[in-house]
Design a protein around this motif. Structure first.
Motif, short mmCIF file in Angstrom:
data_model
loop_
_atom_site.label_atom_id
_atom_site.label_comp_id
_atom_site.label_asym_id
_atom_site.label_seq_id
_atom_site.Cartn_x
_atom_site.Cartn_y
_atom_site.Cartn_z
N PHE A 72 0.84 -1.19 0.00
CA PHE A 72 0.00 0.00 0.00
C PHE A 72 0.87 1.24 0.00
N TYR A 73 0.67 2.05 -1.01
CA TYR A 73 1.25 3.39 -1.08
C TYR A 73 0.11 4.37 -1.32
N ASP A 74 0.17 5.51 -0.68
CA ASP A 74 -0.86 6.53 -0.90
C ASP A 74 -0.52 7.26 -2.20
N GLN A 75 -1.09 6.79 -3.28
CA GLN A 75 -0.80 7.36 -4.60
C GLN A 75 -1.29 8.80 -4.70
N LYS A 76 -2.36 9.12 -3.98
CA LYS A 76 -2.83 10.49 -3.98
C LYS A 76 -1.79 11.42 -3.37
N ALA A 77 -1.24 10.99 -2.24
CA ALA A 77 -0.23 11.81 -1.57
C ALA A 77 1.04 11.91 -2.39
N PHE B 266 -3.49 14.97 -6.22
CA PHE B 266 -4.79 14.50 -5.75
C PHE B 266 -4.96 14.61 -4.24
N MET B 267 -3.92 14.97 -3.52
CA MET B 267 -4.01 15.21 -2.08
C MET B 267 -3.07 16.36 -1.74
N TRP B 268 -3.65 17.51 -1.45
CA TRP B 268 -2.84 18.70 -1.22
C TRP B 268 -2.36 18.80 0.22
N GLY B 269 -3.18 18.37 1.16
CA GLY B 269 -2.80 18.48 2.56
C GLY B 269 -2.00 17.28 3.05
N LYS B 270 -1.91 17.14 4.34
CA LYS B 270 -1.18 16.04 4.95
C LYS B 270 -2.15 14.98 5.45
N ALA B 271 -1.60 13.81 5.78
CA ALA B 271 -2.44 12.74 6.30
C ALA B 271 -2.95 13.11 7.69
N GLU B 272 -4.09 12.54 8.05
CA GLU B 272 -4.73 12.86 9.32
C GLU B 272 -5.02 11.59 10.10
N ASP B 273 -5.44 11.77 11.33
CA ASP B 273 -5.85 10.66 12.18
C ASP B 273 -6.86 9.77 11.44
N GLY B 274 -6.55 8.49 11.35
CA GLY B 274 -7.47 7.54 10.72
C GLY B 274 -7.44 7.52 9.21
N SER C 107 9.29 16.94 -3.78
CA SER C 107 8.22 17.92 -3.62
C SER C 107 7.11 17.49 -2.68
N VAL C 108 6.94 16.19 -2.45
CA VAL C 108 5.85 15.74 -1.58
C VAL C 108 6.38 15.18 -0.26
N SER C 109 7.66 15.34 0.01
CA SER C 109 8.25 14.75 1.21
C SER C 109 7.73 15.39 2.49
#
Length: 619
Positions: free
Chosen positions: A322-327, A332-340, A372-374
């Motif tokens: 599993f990789y978060d392809q959006k991130a 496709f994902m501008w913000g950061k990951a969140e709880d859950g 750029s997404v690090s």
């Protein structure tokens, strides 16, 4: 197998001593073994949808991929340049990274450089490096790795490269010149590069006898490994991952991804399973992966799959990535990951494993550490580890622990001690020397590197990587959570605060890290084990449990219900040991490093709060 028979088997092994294979070294106990450890270290099996050790305890595998170096030519398809480096890496992985297992990458290209002839020198070197890990108390599951099928599909001046199949396998096909068009990410070659898609298709359809050749080499490899490890060492090899990230290449007319899994991929796994048996790996499961895109989190990439038409059972493990392809996309994902963020994705993995009659492992997960997404990496990783621990988000965990689900096993991508110090001629081009990052298609995901003195150091927050987790549960694990308090820059990420309804527990935890394990005992005399990170020295570790309360747990004895000890292997890593010899009883244990010499009154009050919480949540 009954617990009595398991115990007798462990005694027999200890008394007869050294069950060795031809050409192997004599067996010996690992440094820091306790009385039950040799029996526990027997071959890992799958029972009732869980990994179980030789004592029947539930096991969680946590660790890393070792390593992307195998994709490179600089060390001839091996994870390490030497056994000494392998030993250094194993010790650091255990002591700094908290891992108890590795996915160990192998290369078909270097195992069979000439058709029909395995390279015994390569197999010997790989086996020596595997030995370095099992001798450090780290379980190993090898993986014949491939990406984009083969490096020999790519031109010397290409933007990309691959790994996997030997040159002779590529030479057999009349493949077009490789070209991916507008492909900012290397993975787009999987579906957009005709050379890759056609070569991959040929493998799955056994054109030129390619699949048969691979299976022959896999069997010879497994036979060699078994024959050249002692029985004790071979017990530390827990299974085999046949093929990394399978994809059809191209589908036949009218064929769906689901049908391809059923009619092409699954029969390949059945054949591989038979080769494992023929090589003496009958007791070890095959770690089989579904179609690469079955759980893609970008809709236009997702393909139906997940081995929906196959019953795996205990001789297989449902093994996925599993990789978060959006991130990773940055679009496709501008913000950061969140709880859950990933509890739903990882919950689907749990559900698929249950439906197929086995357990699961997420054998690759990660996110770029440069580029750029690090900036998303600290939150993405925390959310992924959170989802491995529980299928309930942190904000809801205390109110709904019974839905936590089994703790998932996982192997982070990756543990490459050569990160940033490579010297790889990309596609053999002396004008394209790769030194930065992982030296492969501009990736940079290694959790570790060597400093200027040659010492292994972490590149990520140790609070997140070196985690409390239930490495072995004597009974049935019902719920688990860990608040690592890892950082995103200067911000402490606290996604699972202790609720205000438990004020004394909250006082003990304070701003520290904490874990809470709930389990049902099964009558074992052997303890439940939790890995203790380096951030949990005895002098600052508090345990509150129905088994008792203690600040600064004592050294382990058979009569000490809450204690600590070194983990086997002599790496300096430590474990918390919780002994509950009753059967069918609910137990809990809170472990935290947030308290400073807590009073007996606070410990007692916290224990009462947790007992009441247990009664209300686990009726």
């Amino acid at each position: 197998m009954s617990k009595l028979r398991v115990h007798l088997l462990g005694v027999l092994v200890l008394l007869t001593g050294l069950l060795t294979t031809t050409g192997a070294q004599p067996a010996s106990a690992l440094p820091d073994d306790l009385w039950f450890d040799p029996a526990a270290a027997a071959t890992l099996t799958v029972q009732n949808g869980r990994f179980t050790d030789g004592l029947g305890r539930e096991v969680v595998l946590r660790g890393y991929n070792v390593s992307g170096e195998t994709k490179l030519k600089e060390n001839n398809g091996l994870p390490f340049a030497s056994v000494a480096d392998a030993k250094k890496s194993a010790t650091a992985l255990r002591a700094l990274g908290g891992g108890n297992s590795v996915r160990f990458l192998l290369s078909w290209a270097y195992a069979e450089p000439t058709r029909g002839q395995v390279d015994s020198a390569y197999l010997a070197a790989a086996t020596d490096q595997i030995r370095a890990f099992v001798d450090a108390g780290i379980r190993v599951y090898p993986d014949f790795h491939q990406d984009l099928y083969s490096r020999w599909l790519f031109d010397s001046d290409s933007w990309y490269t691959g790994d996997g199949a030997p040159k002779w396998a590529v030479d057999l096909g009349d493949y077009p010149d490789e070209y991916c068009g507008i492909c900012p990410f290397w993975g787009q070659n999987i579906t957009s590069n005709a050379a890759v898609t056609q070569a991959t298709y040929d493998f799955w359809h056994n054109e030129y006898g390619l699949q048969d050749a691979f299976l022959d080499t896999a069997q010879k490899t497994m036979t060699y490994v078994k024959q050249n490890l002692t029985a004790t060492q071979f017990a530390g090899v827990v299974g085999f991952d046949p093929w990394n990230e399978p994809h059809a290449g191209t589908y036949d007319s009218g064929q769906t991804s689901r049908a391809w899994e059923k009619d092409v991929l699954w029969p390949f796994y059945v054949k591989f399973r038979a080769r494992m048996d023929a090589a003496g790996w009958q007791a070890k499961p095959a770690f089989v992966e579904p179609n690469l895109f079955w759980n893609a989190n970008i809709d236009f990439q997702k393909q139906e799959g997940g081995l929906l038409d196959s019953t795996l059972g205990s001789r297989y493990v449902f093994n996925t990535h599993f990789y978060d392809q959006k991130a990773i996309s940055g679009v496709f994902m501008w913000g950061k990951a969140e709880d859950g963020q990933y509890v739903g994705d990882f919950g689907t993995v749990r559900d698929r494993a249950t439906a197929t009659g086995t357990t699961a492992i997420i054998s690759e997960f990660g996110h770029p550490l440069s580029g750029s997404v690090s900036d998303k990496a600290p939150t993405v990783y925390k959310a992924m580890y959170q989802a491995l621990d529980s299928r309930v988000k942190g904000a809801n965990w205390w109110a709904n622990p019974a839905s936590s689900g089994p703790v998932l096993s996982g192997s982070q991508w990756q543990w490459d001690i050569y990160n940033g110090r490579h010297h790889e001629l990309m596609n053999d081009n002396p004008n394209e020397v790769q030194t930065a990052g992982d030296a492969w298609n501009d990736e940079d995901l290694s959790a570790v590197r060597l400093d200027d003195s040659g010492k292994a150091v972490l590149r990520q927050d140790a609070r997140m990587l070196d985690r409390v987790y239930p490495s072995a549960t004597a009974g049935r694990s019902l719920a688990f959570t860990y608040e690592d308090r890892s950082r995103d820059g200067s911000t402490t990420l606290t996604w699972n605060p202790v609720p205000s309804s438990l004020p004394n527990v909250a006082q003990l935890v304070g701003s520290g890290q904490y874990a809470l394990q709930v389990w049902r005992s099964d009558g074992s005399a052997e303890p439940t084990e939790l890995h203790l990170p380096a951030s949990f020295p005895n002098a600052s570790t508090t345990v509150v449990s129905d088994l008792g309360t203690v600040f600064g747990p004592p050294a382990y004895t058979r009569t000490t219900p809450i204690a600590t000890a070194a983990e086997p292997g002599g790496t300096g890593s430590r474990r918390l040991l919780l002994t509950a010899a009753d059967s069918g009883t609910l137990h809990y244990a809170l472990v935290t490093n947030g308290a400073t010499a807590p009073s007996a009154a606070v410990l007692s009050a916290a224990r009462s709060e947790l007992a009441n919480w247990m009664a209300s949540e686990f009726n």
